[in-house]
Write an enzyme that holds these catalytic residues in place. Structure first.
Site, PDB file in Angstrom:
ATOM      1  N   ASP A  10       0.874  -1.179   0.000  1.00 16.56           N
ATOM      2  CA  ASP A  10       0.000   0.000   0.000  1.00 16.56           C
ATOM      3  C   ASP A  10       0.909   1.227   0.000  1.00 16.56           C
ATOM      4  O   ASP A  10       2.125   1.122  -0.206  1.00 16.56           O
ATOM      5  CB  ASP A  10      -0.986  -0.047   1.179  1.00 16.56           C
ATOM      6  CG  ASP A  10      -0.286   0.074   2.534  1.00 16.56           C
ATOM      7  OD1 ASP A  10       0.959   0.150   2.574  1.00 16.56           O
ATOM      8  OD2 ASP A  10      -0.997   0.085   3.563  1.00 16.56           O
ATOM      9  N   CYS A  67       3.264  -3.385   4.126  1.00 17.02           N
ATOM     10  CA  CYS A  67       2.408  -2.293   4.570  1.00 17.02           C
ATOM     11  C   CYS A  67       3.034  -1.750   5.849  1.00 17.02           C
ATOM     12  O   CYS A  67       4.121  -2.191   6.232  1.00 17.02           O
ATOM     13  CB  CYS A  67       0.961  -2.723   4.744  1.00 17.02           C
ATOM     14  SG  CYS A  67       0.639  -3.910   6.058  1.00 17.02           S
ATOM     15  N   THR A  69       2.517  -1.940   9.171  1.00 18.28           N
ATOM     16  CA  THR A  69       2.822  -2.911  10.235  1.00 18.28           C
ATOM     17  C   THR A  69       3.045  -4.312   9.712  1.00 18.28           C
ATOM     18  O   THR A  69       3.487  -5.191  10.457  1.00 18.28           O
ATOM     19  CB  THR A  69       1.641  -3.007  11.218  1.00 18.28           C
ATOM     20  OG1 THR A  69       0.489  -3.432  10.476  1.00 18.28           O
ATOM     21  CG2 THR A  69       1.369  -1.676  11.906  1.00 18.28           C
ATOM     22  N   HIS A 100      10.750 -23.368   9.672  1.00 22.64           N
ATOM     23  CA  HIS A 100       9.701 -24.066  10.422  1.00 22.64           C
ATOM     24  C   HIS A 100       8.321 -23.944   9.793  1.00 22.64           C
ATOM     25  O   HIS A 100       7.503 -24.852   9.926  1.00 22.64           O
ATOM     26  CB  HIS A 100       9.615 -23.511  11.856  1.00 22.64           C
ATOM     27  CG  HIS A 100      10.799 -23.885  12.706  1.00 22.64           C
ATOM     28  ND1 HIS A 100      10.803 -23.752  14.069  1.00 22.64           N
ATOM     29  CD2 HIS A 100      12.027 -24.375  12.376  1.00 22.64           C
ATOM     30  CE1 HIS A 100      11.983 -24.155  14.559  1.00 22.64           C
ATOM     31  NE2 HIS A 100      12.740 -24.525  13.538  1.00 22.64           N
ATOM     32  N   ASN A 101       8.032 -22.797   9.171  1.00 19.62           N
ATOM     33  CA  ASN A 101       6.658 -22.533   8.709  1.00 19.62           C
ATOM     34  C   ASN A 101       6.518 -22.524   7.188  1.00 19.62           C
ATOM     35  O   ASN A 101       5.415 -22.312   6.684  1.00 19.62           O
ATOM     36  CB  ASN A 101       6.162 -21.191   9.255  1.00 19.62           C
ATOM     37  CG  ASN A 101       6.397 -21.028  10.744  1.00 19.62           C
ATOM     38  OD1 ASN A 101       7.190 -20.202  11.164  1.00 19.62           O
ATOM     39  ND2 ASN A 101       5.751 -21.848  11.550  1.00 19.62           N
ATOM     40  N   ARG A 134       9.595 -32.816  10.961  1.00 19.17           N
ATOM     41  CA  ARG A 134       8.496 -32.663  11.916  1.00 19.17           C
ATOM     42  C   ARG A 134       7.578 -31.478  11.611  1.00 19.17           C
ATOM     43  O   ARG A 134       6.453 -31.418  12.087  1.00 19.17           O
ATOM     44  CB  ARG A 134       9.048 -32.525  13.338  1.00 19.17           C
ATOM     45  CG  ARG A 134       9.795 -31.225  13.602  1.00 19.17           C
ATOM     46  CD  ARG A 134      10.501 -31.234  14.951  1.00 19.17           C
ATOM     47  NE  ARG A 134      11.058 -29.943  15.323  1.00 19.17           N
ATOM     48  CZ  ARG A 134      12.205 -29.447  14.862  1.00 19.17           C
ATOM     49  NH1 ARG A 134      12.903 -30.133  13.973  1.00 19.17           N
ATOM     50  NH2 ARG A 134      12.646 -28.271  15.271  1.00 19.17           N
ATOM     51  N   HIS A 135       8.085 -30.547  10.788  1.00 18.36           N
ATOM     52  CA  HIS A 135       7.292 -29.348  10.502  1.00 18.36           C
ATOM     53  C   HIS A 135       6.221 -29.594   9.433  1.00 18.36           C
ATOM     54  O   HIS A 135       5.287 -28.804   9.303  1.00 18.36           O
ATOM     55  CB  HIS A 135       8.204 -28.200  10.071  1.00 18.36           C
ATOM     56  CG  HIS A 135       9.211 -27.842  11.112  1.00 18.36           C
ATOM     57  ND1 HIS A 135       8.866 -27.304  12.335  1.00 18.36           N
ATOM     58  CD2 HIS A 135      10.559 -28.003  11.138  1.00 18.36           C
ATOM     59  CE1 HIS A 135       9.951 -27.129  13.058  1.00 18.36           C
ATOM     60  NE2 HIS A 135      10.991 -27.549  12.359  1.00 18.36           N
TER      61      HIS A 135
HETATM   62  C1  RB5 Z   1      -1.801   2.480   6.570  1.00 14.80           C
HETATM   63  O1  RB5 Z   1      -1.857   3.683   7.269  1.00 14.80           O
HETATM   64  C2  RB5 Z   1      -1.630   1.310   7.525  1.00 14.80           C
HETATM   65  O2  RB5 Z   1      -2.782   1.134   8.285  1.00 14.80           O
HETATM   66  C3  RB5 Z   1      -1.300   0.044   6.753  1.00 14.80           C
HETATM   67  O3  RB5 Z   1      -0.156   0.253   6.005  1.00 14.80           O
HETATM   68  C4  RB5 Z   1      -1.016  -1.208   7.557  1.00 14.80           C
HETATM   69  O4  RB5 Z   1      -0.130  -0.947   8.610  1.00 14.80           O
HETATM   70  C5  RB5 Z   1      -2.156  -2.010   7.938  1.00 14.80           C
HETATM   71  O5  RB5 Z   1      -2.045  -3.120   8.475  1.00 14.80           O
END
Ligand code: RB5
Length: 146
Positions: A10, A67, A69, A100-101, A134-135
């Site tokens: 994004d 994005c 977070t 592992h994943n 095992r994974h």
């Molecule tokens: C955008 O502001 C923010 O919410 C997005 O990039 C992200 O972190 C959402 O999970």
């Protein structure tokens, strides 16, 4: 033929996406930039679904999403069958997500990692094999029955 890797973000991940797309190209990958293509506010799920659908449909084996977070991208991508999207904020998490994943989507939290760390996370994720053993039964239990 070089492996095609789709990458999407994004607006929050836009600058870091451009940097990582260049990094992937310099490593010889065929990069498919699915957007966003500007810094205008946009909705992360629109890009997560494009990348995840390509994996679900067997067109590619792995992809990269960014994005702010990493969370919204991971929530959306993980709705798709066969997709294991891992948010990685350190090379160690990226390594374990592979070993592992068997993470087939790398999700980077662009507002929480610096560029150098992001590059290292990407390289670690690209180059670390799944351990299997095992994974295998554990990742098989992730999918819900049809
Ligand atoms: C955008 O502001 C923010 O919410 C997005 O990039 C992200 O972190 C959402 O999970």
């Amino acid at each position: 033929m070089p492996e095609r890797i789709p990458i999407g973000s994004d607006h929050a991940g836009y600058d870091m996406k451009a940097m990582l797309a260049d990094e992937l190209r310099s490593l010889g990958y065929d990069v498919e930039d699915v957007g966003s293509h500007s810094l205008l506010p946009t909705d992360y799920a629109d890009y997560a679904h494009v990348v995840a659908r390509e994996i679900e449909e067997g067109e590619v084996t792995r992809g990269v999403l960014l994005c702010g977070t990493g969370l919204g991208m991971a929530y959306a991508a993980n709705r798709h069958h066969g997709v294991r999207a891992a948010v990685a904020w350190s090379p160690e998490i990226a390594r374990l997500a592979r070993q592992h994943n068997d993470a087939n989507v790398l999700v980077l939290p662009s507002r929480c990692v610096d560029e150098g760390t992001a590059r290292e996370i990407l390289r670690t994720w690209l180059n670390t094999p799944f351990e299997g053993g095992r994974h295998v039964k554990r990742i098989n239990k992730i999918e819900l029955p049809e």
